[in-house]
Motif scaffolding. Structure first.
Motif, PDB file in Angstrom:
ATOM      1  N   ASP A 182     -44.573  19.475  14.688  1.00 16.47           N
ATOM      2  CA  ASP A 182     -45.895  19.608  15.298  1.00 16.47           C
ATOM      3  C   ASP A 182     -45.867  20.364  16.632  1.00 16.47           C
ATOM      4  N   HIS A 183     -44.680  20.844  17.023  1.00 14.10           N
ATOM      5  CA  HIS A 183     -44.557  21.629  18.248  1.00 14.10           C
ATOM      6  C   HIS A 183     -44.046  23.045  17.989  1.00 14.10           C
ATOM      7  N   ILE A 184     -43.604  23.322  16.764  1.00 15.15           N
ATOM      8  CA  ILE A 184     -43.016  24.643  16.484  1.00 15.15           C
ATOM      9  C   ILE A 184     -43.568  25.303  15.221  1.00 15.15           C
ATOM     10  N   LYS A 185     -44.512  24.677  14.557  1.00  9.27           N
ATOM     11  CA  LYS A 185     -44.962  25.137  13.234  1.00  9.27           C
ATOM     12  C   LYS A 185     -45.358  26.612  13.214  1.00  9.27           C
ATOM     13  N   GLY A 186     -46.057  27.084  14.243  1.00 10.11           N
ATOM     14  CA  GLY A 186     -46.505  28.475  14.256  1.00 10.11           C
ATOM     15  C   GLY A 186     -45.638  29.407  15.073  1.00 10.11           C
ATOM     16  N   LEU A 187     -44.503  28.904  15.555  1.00 12.05           N
ATOM     17  CA  LEU A 187     -43.715  29.634  16.546  1.00 12.05           C
ATOM     18  C   LEU A 187     -43.176  30.963  16.042  1.00 12.05           C
ATOM     19  N   SER A 188     -42.523  30.951  14.895  1.00 16.67           N
ATOM     20  CA  SER A 188     -41.854  32.157  14.405  1.00 16.67           C
ATOM     21  C   SER A 188     -42.835  33.315  14.225  1.00 16.67           C
ATOM     22  N   CYS A 237     -50.261  30.669  13.648  1.00 16.86           N
ATOM     23  CA  CYS A 237     -50.578  31.856  14.446  1.00 16.86           C
ATOM     24  C   CYS A 237     -52.058  32.200  14.315  1.00 16.86           C
ATOM     25  N   ARG A 238     -52.569  32.176  13.094  1.00 19.76           N
ATOM     26  CA  ARG A 238     -53.977  32.506  12.864  1.00 19.76           C
ATOM     27  C   ARG A 238     -54.902  31.541  13.612  1.00 19.76           C
ATOM     28  N   GLU A 239     -54.574  30.258  13.559  1.00 21.19           N
ATOM     29  CA  GLU A 239     -55.413  29.268  14.228  1.00 21.19           C
ATOM     30  C   GLU A 239     -55.301  29.390  15.748  1.00 21.19           C
ATOM     31  N   THR A 240     -54.122  29.702  16.240  1.00 23.80           N
ATOM     32  CA  THR A 240     -53.941  29.932  17.682  1.00 23.80           C
ATOM     33  C   THR A 240     -54.823  31.078  18.150  1.00 23.80           C
ATOM     34  N   GLU A 241     -54.790  32.190  17.423  1.00 25.27           N
ATOM     35  CA  GLU A 241     -55.617  33.347  17.779  1.00 25.27           C
ATOM     36  C   GLU A 241     -57.108  33.007  17.720  1.00 25.27           C
ATOM     37  N   LYS A 242     -57.498  32.307  16.662  1.00 26.63           N
ATOM     38  CA  LYS A 242     -58.897  31.965  16.468  1.00 26.63           C
ATOM     39  C   LYS A 242     -59.419  31.097  17.613  1.00 26.63           C
ATOM     40  N   SER A 266     -44.565  34.355  17.761  1.00 23.85           N
ATOM     41  CA  SER A 266     -43.630  35.062  18.625  1.00 23.85           C
ATOM     42  C   SER A 266     -43.381  36.476  18.124  1.00 23.85           C
ATOM     43  N   ALA A 267     -43.160  36.621  16.817  1.00 23.57           N
ATOM     44  CA  ALA A 267     -42.869  37.943  16.252  1.00 23.57           C
ATOM     45  C   ALA A 267     -44.072  38.875  16.315  1.00 23.57           C
ATOM     46  N   LYS A 268     -45.256  38.364  16.010  1.00 26.33           N
ATOM     47  CA  LYS A 268     -46.446  39.214  15.986  1.00 26.33           C
ATOM     48  C   LYS A 268     -46.767  39.795  17.352  1.00 26.33           C
ATOM     49  N   PHE A 269     -46.583  38.994  18.412  1.00 24.17           N
ATOM     50  CA  PHE A 269     -46.958  39.434  19.748  1.00 24.17           C
ATOM     51  C   PHE A 269     -45.749  39.735  20.641  1.00 24.17           C
ATOM     52  N   ASN A 270     -44.558  39.796  20.034  1.00 21.49           N
ATOM     53  CA  ASN A 270     -43.320  40.090  20.784  1.00 21.49           C
ATOM     54  C   ASN A 270     -43.173  39.189  22.006  1.00 21.49           C
ATOM     55  N   LEU A 271     -43.374  37.900  21.795  1.00 16.62           N
ATOM     56  CA  LEU A 271     -43.333  36.949  22.898  1.00 16.62           C
ATOM     57  C   LEU A 271     -41.953  36.293  23.002  1.00 16.62           C
ATOM     58  N   PRO A 272     -41.328  36.371  24.169  1.00 18.13           N
ATOM     59  CA  PRO A 272     -40.070  35.646  24.346  1.00 18.13           C
ATOM     60  C   PRO A 272     -40.284  34.148  24.220  1.00 18.13           C
ATOM     61  N   VAL A 273     -39.295  33.476  23.669  1.00 19.60           N
ATOM     62  CA  VAL A 273     -39.362  32.033  23.450  1.00 19.60           C
ATOM     63  C   VAL A 273     -38.284  31.366  24.300  1.00 19.60           C
ATOM     64  N   TYR A 274     -38.704  30.530  25.238  1.00 20.30           N
ATOM     65  CA  TYR A 274     -37.780  29.767  26.067  1.00 20.30           C
ATOM     66  C   TYR A 274     -37.515  28.440  25.373  1.00 20.30           C
ATOM     67  N   ILE A 275     -36.242  28.230  25.000  1.00 16.58           N
ATOM     68  CA  ILE A 275     -35.889  27.114  24.134  1.00 16.58           C
ATOM     69  C   ILE A 275     -34.449  26.705  24.403  1.00 16.58           C
ATOM     70  N   THR A 276     -34.171  25.407  24.420  1.00 16.45           N
ATOM     71  CA  THR A 276     -32.808  24.954  24.677  1.00 16.45           C
ATOM     72  C   THR A 276     -31.942  25.187  23.442  1.00 16.45           C
ATOM     73  N   PRO A 277     -30.614  25.285  23.623  1.00 22.03           N
ATOM     74  CA  PRO A 277     -29.730  25.480  22.462  1.00 22.03           C
ATOM     75  C   PRO A 277     -29.875  24.368  21.420  1.00 22.03           C
ATOM     76  N   GLY A 278     -29.978  23.120  21.879  1.00 19.04           N
ATOM     77  CA  GLY A 278     -30.126  22.015  20.939  1.00 19.04           C
ATOM     78  C   GLY A 278     -31.425  22.078  20.168  1.00 19.04           C
ATOM     79  N   THR A 279     -32.511  22.450  20.856  1.00 14.10           N
ATOM     80  CA  THR A 279     -33.807  22.582  20.188  1.00 14.10           C
ATOM     81  C   THR A 279     -33.774  23.724  19.185  1.00 14.10           C
ATOM     82  N   LEU A 280     -33.179  24.842  19.570  1.00 12.01           N
ATOM     83  CA  LEU A 280     -33.076  25.995  18.671  1.00 12.01           C
ATOM     84  C   LEU A 280     -32.290  25.626  17.415  1.00 12.01           C
ATOM     85  N   LYS A 281     -31.224  24.893  17.577  1.00 13.01           N
ATOM     86  CA  LYS A 281     -30.410  24.474  16.435  1.00 13.01           C
ATOM     87  C   LYS A 281     -31.208  23.591  15.485  1.00 13.01           C
ATOM     88  N   GLY A 282     -32.146  22.806  16.049  1.00  9.32           N
ATOM     89  CA  GLY A 282     -32.953  21.909  15.232  1.00  9.32           C
ATOM     90  C   GLY A 282     -34.101  22.577  14.512  1.00  9.32           C
TER      91      GLY A 282
END
Length: 265
Positions: free
Chosen positions: A65-71, A37-42, A74-90
């Motif tokens: 390498d596609h979800i490392k900063g997601l949690s 998240c910090r690097e994304t903002e920077k 998403s929480a800091k900026f209240n961003l909805p996450v579009y994600i498939t059920p299988g991906t979410l389970k993983g």
């Protein structure tokens, strides 16, 4: 009528993290959140991009390498996450329930004036998807982590005014690398990653005449060379600007202009 120009940038592209920005003057989306998240903002700040414009995150698949900063992002900026059920389970962490939006294949999601469509791709993940982001008639594809070129990919690539396209490895460099045999097979076996040659074949056979930018993405640190792949594609560019999306830093922001309507009288 609102302008349908799109602004795109790679915040990072590679096995160490992937995150791509696509937006218009009012709203934007991130495809994947594989850096902190910090690097994304920077990186967005250095580019003059505002997190206030980002309205959602779309996740292609569950590899780290596609979800490392997601949690956190998403929480800091209240961003909805579009994600498939299988991906979410993983995913190996919890996302806020109120921010989860279920994603399906061949779905069209409207985020302000942006339309994001999803389609399945060939990759060794639960339910991996690629995305086409549109604003009016302007279209940008995010096509990485591809084991092979399929009809869906070809069909969507033909529509793009710009695209992030995986060029993961050079076949000769991979064959000569110190990687173990099983890893070489995983990369090149049809469900791993796209080689320079496979990507170039797609580009030369199906590039639309109106494609202004191609960002070569997800380059291997060990099995590719930015200069090698850039020169390879530039030979066949025919007016398309070729850019390498770095695994170390962000690209600049590129403007993908609204197509000019041609009228016949």
């Amino acid at each position: 009528m609102a302008c349908s120009n799109l602004y795109i940038a790679s915040l990072n592209s590679g096995s160490n993290g992937n995150c791509y920005y696509v937006g218009n003057d009012r709203e934007a989306v991130l495809i994947d959140a594989g850096i902190s998240c910090r690097e994304t903002e920077k990186r967005m700040s250095r580019l003059g991009l505002s997190m206030d414009k980002v309205k959602a995150i779309f996740i292609s698949h569950e590899h780290t390498d596609h979800i490392k900063g997601l949690s956190t992002l998403s929480a800091k900026f209240n961003l909805p996450v579009y994600i498939t059920p299988g991906t979410l389970k993983g995913c190996r962490f919890n996302l806020r329930e109120d921010l989860i939006r279920t994603l399906f294949s061949r779905q069209n999601i409207q985020i302000g004036d942006l339309n994001i469509s999803s389609f399945l791709k060939l990759h060794d993940a639960a339910e991996p998807h690629s995305f086409l982001v549109s604003c009016g008639e302007t279209k940008v594809g995010v096509f990485t982590d591809l084991g092979a070129v399929c009809e869906e990919l070809t069909s969507h690539f033909r529509q793009c005014h710009a695209a992030f396209l995986e060029t993961n490895y050079d076949e000769e460099l991979l064959s000569r690398s110190a990687y173990p045999y099983f890893l070489k097979k995983r990369i090149s076996g049809g469900m791993g990653h796209l080689s320079n040659k496979q990507a170039l074949d797609l580009f030369t056979a199906h590039k639309p005449s109106f494609m202004s930018h191609l960002l070569l993405s997800h380059l291997s640190k060990d099995n590719n060379c930015p200069e090698l792949v850039t020169n390879l594609f530039k030979e066949h560019a025919n007016g398309t600007e070729i850019i390498v999306a770095s695994r170390y830093t962000e690209t600049e922001v590129y403007t993908i202009f609204e197509p000019i309507a041609v009228h016949s009288f």
